[in-house]
Design an enzyme around this catalytic site. Structure first.
Site, PDB file in Angstrom:
ATOM      1  N   ASP A 130       0.847  -1.191   0.000  1.00 30.14           N
ATOM      2  CA  ASP A 130       0.000   0.000   0.000  1.00 30.14           C
ATOM      3  C   ASP A 130       0.883   1.242   0.000  1.00 30.14           C
ATOM      4  O   ASP A 130       2.016   1.207   0.487  1.00 30.14           O
ATOM      5  CB  ASP A 130      -0.863   0.042   1.275  1.00 30.14           C
ATOM      6  CG  ASP A 130      -2.052  -0.913   1.210  1.00 30.14           C
ATOM      7  OD1 ASP A 130      -2.369  -1.425   0.132  1.00 30.14           O
ATOM      8  OD2 ASP A 130      -2.668  -1.136   2.275  1.00 30.14           O
ATOM      9  N   ARG A 181      -1.342  -0.520  -8.784  1.00 33.14           N
ATOM     10  CA  ARG A 181      -2.738  -0.200  -8.457  1.00 33.14           C
ATOM     11  C   ARG A 181      -2.820   1.330  -8.431  1.00 33.14           C
ATOM     12  O   ARG A 181      -2.029   1.975  -7.732  1.00 33.14           O
ATOM     13  CB  ARG A 181      -3.096  -0.741  -7.078  1.00 33.14           C
ATOM     14  CG  ARG A 181      -4.417  -0.197  -6.534  1.00 33.14           C
ATOM     15  CD  ARG A 181      -4.524  -0.286  -5.006  1.00 33.14           C
ATOM     16  NE  ARG A 181      -4.592  -1.646  -4.516  1.00 33.14           N
ATOM     17  CZ  ARG A 181      -4.268  -2.002  -3.256  1.00 33.14           C
ATOM     18  NH1 ARG A 181      -3.828  -1.094  -2.389  1.00 33.14           N
ATOM     19  NH2 ARG A 181      -4.369  -3.245  -2.881  1.00 33.14           N
TER      20      ARG A 181
HETATM   21  P1  FDA Z   1     -14.403   9.393  -4.253  1.00 29.78           P
HETATM   22  O1  FDA Z   1     -13.881   9.610  -2.887  1.00 29.78           O
HETATM   23  O2  FDA Z   1     -14.643  10.575  -5.124  1.00 29.78           O
HETATM   24  O3  FDA Z   1     -15.714   8.529  -4.170  1.00 29.78           O
HETATM   25  C1  FDA Z   1     -16.536   8.211  -5.280  1.00 29.78           C
HETATM   26  C2  FDA Z   1     -17.846   7.667  -4.744  1.00 29.78           C
HETATM   27  O4  FDA Z   1     -17.594   6.435  -4.068  1.00 29.78           O
HETATM   28  C3  FDA Z   1     -18.467   8.575  -3.678  1.00 29.78           C
HETATM   29  O5  FDA Z   1     -19.319   9.512  -4.257  1.00 29.78           O
HETATM   30  C4  FDA Z   1     -19.215   7.578  -2.833  1.00 29.78           C
HETATM   31  O6  FDA Z   1     -20.411   7.234  -3.462  1.00 29.78           O
HETATM   32  C5  FDA Z   1     -18.313   6.365  -2.860  1.00 29.78           C
HETATM   33  N1  FDA Z   1     -17.349   6.344  -1.741  1.00 29.78           N
HETATM   34  C6  FDA Z   1     -16.021   6.599  -1.785  1.00 29.78           C
HETATM   35  N2  FDA Z   1     -15.448   6.431  -0.571  1.00 29.78           N
HETATM   36  C7  FDA Z   1     -16.459   6.068   0.239  1.00 29.78           C
HETATM   37  C8  FDA Z   1     -16.517   5.721   1.607  1.00 29.78           C
HETATM   38  N3  FDA Z   1     -15.443   5.740   2.394  1.00 29.78           N
HETATM   39  N4  FDA Z   1     -17.739   5.391   2.105  1.00 29.78           N
HETATM   40  C9  FDA Z   1     -18.856   5.353   1.332  1.00 29.78           C
HETATM   41  N5  FDA Z   1     -18.849   5.662   0.022  1.00 29.78           N
HETATM   42  C10 FDA Z   1     -17.677   6.016  -0.509  1.00 29.78           C
HETATM   43  N6  FDA Z   1      -5.310   5.139  -0.827  1.00 29.78           N
HETATM   44  C11 FDA Z   1      -4.009   5.351  -0.558  1.00 29.78           C
HETATM   45  O7  FDA Z   1      -3.624   6.488  -0.302  1.00 29.78           O
HETATM   46  N7  FDA Z   1      -3.129   4.311  -0.570  1.00 29.78           N
HETATM   47  C12 FDA Z   1      -3.500   3.040  -0.874  1.00 29.78           C
HETATM   48  O8  FDA Z   1      -2.660   2.135  -0.872  1.00 29.78           O
HETATM   49  C13 FDA Z   1      -4.867   2.809  -1.177  1.00 29.78           C
HETATM   50  N8  FDA Z   1      -5.327   1.564  -1.492  1.00 29.78           N
HETATM   51  C14 FDA Z   1      -6.612   1.408  -1.931  1.00 29.78           C
HETATM   52  C15 FDA Z   1      -7.067   0.157  -2.367  1.00 29.78           C
HETATM   53  C16 FDA Z   1      -8.346   0.019  -2.891  1.00 29.78           C
HETATM   54  C17 FDA Z   1      -8.783  -1.328  -3.388  1.00 29.78           C
HETATM   55  C18 FDA Z   1      -9.211   1.147  -2.968  1.00 29.78           C
HETATM   56  C19 FDA Z   1     -10.565   1.036  -3.575  1.00 29.78           C
HETATM   57  C20 FDA Z   1      -8.788   2.352  -2.481  1.00 29.78           C
HETATM   58  C21 FDA Z   1      -7.514   2.500  -1.945  1.00 29.78           C
HETATM   59  N9  FDA Z   1      -7.088   3.719  -1.432  1.00 29.78           N
HETATM   60  C22 FDA Z   1      -5.757   3.897  -1.136  1.00 29.78           C
HETATM   61  C23 FDA Z   1      -8.080   4.778  -1.120  1.00 29.78           C
HETATM   62  C24 FDA Z   1      -8.222   5.779  -2.243  1.00 29.78           C
HETATM   63  O9  FDA Z   1      -7.059   6.550  -2.358  1.00 29.78           O
HETATM   64  C25 FDA Z   1      -9.407   6.729  -1.987  1.00 29.78           C
HETATM   65  O10 FDA Z   1      -9.176   7.425  -0.796  1.00 29.78           O
HETATM   66  C26 FDA Z   1     -10.757   6.010  -1.889  1.00 29.78           C
HETATM   67  O11 FDA Z   1     -10.857   4.976  -2.817  1.00 29.78           O
HETATM   68  C27 FDA Z   1     -11.910   7.001  -2.163  1.00 29.78           C
HETATM   69  O12 FDA Z   1     -11.764   7.554  -3.436  1.00 29.78           O
HETATM   70  P2  FDA Z   1     -12.633   7.138  -4.721  1.00 29.78           P
HETATM   71  O13 FDA Z   1     -11.679   6.947  -5.853  1.00 29.78           O
HETATM   72  O14 FDA Z   1     -13.489   5.998  -4.441  1.00 29.78           O
HETATM   73  O15 FDA Z   1     -13.425   8.435  -5.121  1.00 29.78           O
END
Ligand code: FDA
Length: 321
Positions: A130, A181
């Site tokens: 990560d 990733r």
């Molecule tokens: P965004 O935050 O814009 O969310 C898009 C939509 O998804 C929202 O409108 C909502 O509907 C839904 N959503 C998102 N987060 C939600 C939550 N917590 N609860 C409910 N609904 C939610 N980061 C990092 O810094 N280092 C890492 O190693 C990783 N590893 C990682 C692995 C995997 C498999 C995922 C999916 C994510 C990560 N992340 C991460 C976290 C990533 O950086 C980010 O903070 C989250 O995925 C939220 O961002 P989104 O891209 O989903 O978009």
């Protein structure tokens, strides 16, 4: 503002000690964390596999400065790998370098990581490192390059679209062939090094995703952002990349509806499932990503408690996204 407050609370030492003792936050954690024990975790993994999704397991922990605790965390990963292999489950784990001793010393870190990779090799497991806050970016990428030079091939990196440096880092990893990733980035970073606006981060993610899907080995797109997922699928189609050649990755407890829909449409979905007692900073980052979660989780708990019948209005609090 609330977002910043929650992210700051994730890193606060005092809050980290006090808040997990409050029963309501412990109950809240169960929405995003499989449970505190390995048995809890295995139960959730089985259920997720039944739904047609792959899994990456994470034993929660970070910012460890005591060598003994880093060693214990590495041991827990060995137990986790053995258990997944013995149960015939998909063996793929996500590890935080600061949990393996990155803040202790280079030698402690390498000893723990090499022990983990030796066991992972026996289980043909894939180990994803990560990416934590920007204080760790260089050291994490150095670690990956060192391990790759040692001949480890079942390892992967994470890059954060919000960091200004990421295009260069992606190019470097693609040149070597290290699987990546791509995510947005979960840590509060200053404007000098990170884009701040949601639209700017999204457009950056889109550009990086196009490069990753075109040139990456086993690319993984980690987001719940439906616009980005749609764009990613379109890009993959345009470049003739079949669904078997890339993964969509999502977090346990987030957009379960979308996870199922993507599987139904024939995509490879991998769910990141964390477990363990050190769930506090992870929970705070999930709450910060969508501050309405505070209301959602509180609302569903209230609904299930006797207060829910006394205050039926509580049922309207929060909605699962
Ligand atoms: P965004 O935050 O814009 O969310 C898009 C939509 O998804 C929202 O409108 C909502 O509907 C839904 N959503 C998102 N987060 C939600 C939550 N917590 N609860 C409910 N609904 C939610 N980061 C990092 O810094 N280092 C890492 O190693 C990783 N590893 C990682 C692995 C995997 C498999 C995922 C999916 C994510 C990560 N992340 C991460 C976290 C990533 O950086 C980010 O903070 C989250 O995925 C939220 O961002 P989104 O891209 O989903 O978009």
């Amino acid at each position: 503002m609330l977002r910043w407050g929650l992210r700051a609370l994730a890193d606060s030492g005092i809050a980290r000690e006090l808040i997990p003792r409050v029963p309501i936050t412990r109950a809240m954690s169960r929405r995003f964390v499989a449970g505190e024990s390995l048995d809890d975790f295995v139960g959730v993994v089985r259920e997720t596999r039944r739904q047609g999704m792959d899994v990456t397991g994470n034993y929660l922990g970070e910012a460890i400065t005591d060598p003994a605790r880093a060693g214990e965390a590495a041991e827990e990963y060995l137990r986790l790998l053995d258990r997944l292999r013995d149960e015939g489950l998909d063996v793929n784990v996500s590890v935080k370098p600061s949990q393996m001793g990155m803040d202790v010393s280079g030698s402690v870190l390498l000893a723990n990581v090499r022990a983990l990779l030796a066991r992972a090799r026996e289980a043909s497991a894939f180990v994803r490192f990560d990416m934590e806050s920007s204080a760790y970016t260089d050291r994490t990428l150095d670690l990956l390059r060192t391990l790759w030079d040692e001949g480890h091939r079942r390892i992967g990196a994470v890059l954060q679209a919000s960091l200004r440096r990421t295009a260069g880092d992606l190019e470097g990893l693609l040149r070597i062939g290290i699987p990546v990733r791509l995510c947005k980035g979960a840590y509060a970073e200053p404007p000098e090094i990170a884009f701040q606006g949601a639209e700017q981060i999204r457009s950056r993610f889109r550009e990086l995703m196009a490069t990753l899907l075109r040139d990456g080995t086993d690319p993984a797109i980690a987001t719940h952002d439906e616009t980005l997922i749609r764009d990613g699928l379109e890009l993959a189609r345009e470049s003739g990349l079949s669904p078997a050649r890339f993964e969509l990755q999502l977090l346990y407890g987030v957009r379960r509806d979308l996870q199922k829909e993507l599987v139904r449409r024939g995509h490879r979905v991998r769910v990141y499932i964390p477990f363990g007692v050190n769930w506090y900073p992870y929970l705070m980052r999930r709450l910060a990503e969508r501050p309405e979660n505070v209301l959602f989780v509180a609302g569903s708990m209230l609904k299930e408690s006797p207060l829910g019948t006394l205050f039926p209005g509580a049922r309207g609090l929060g909605r699962e996204s």
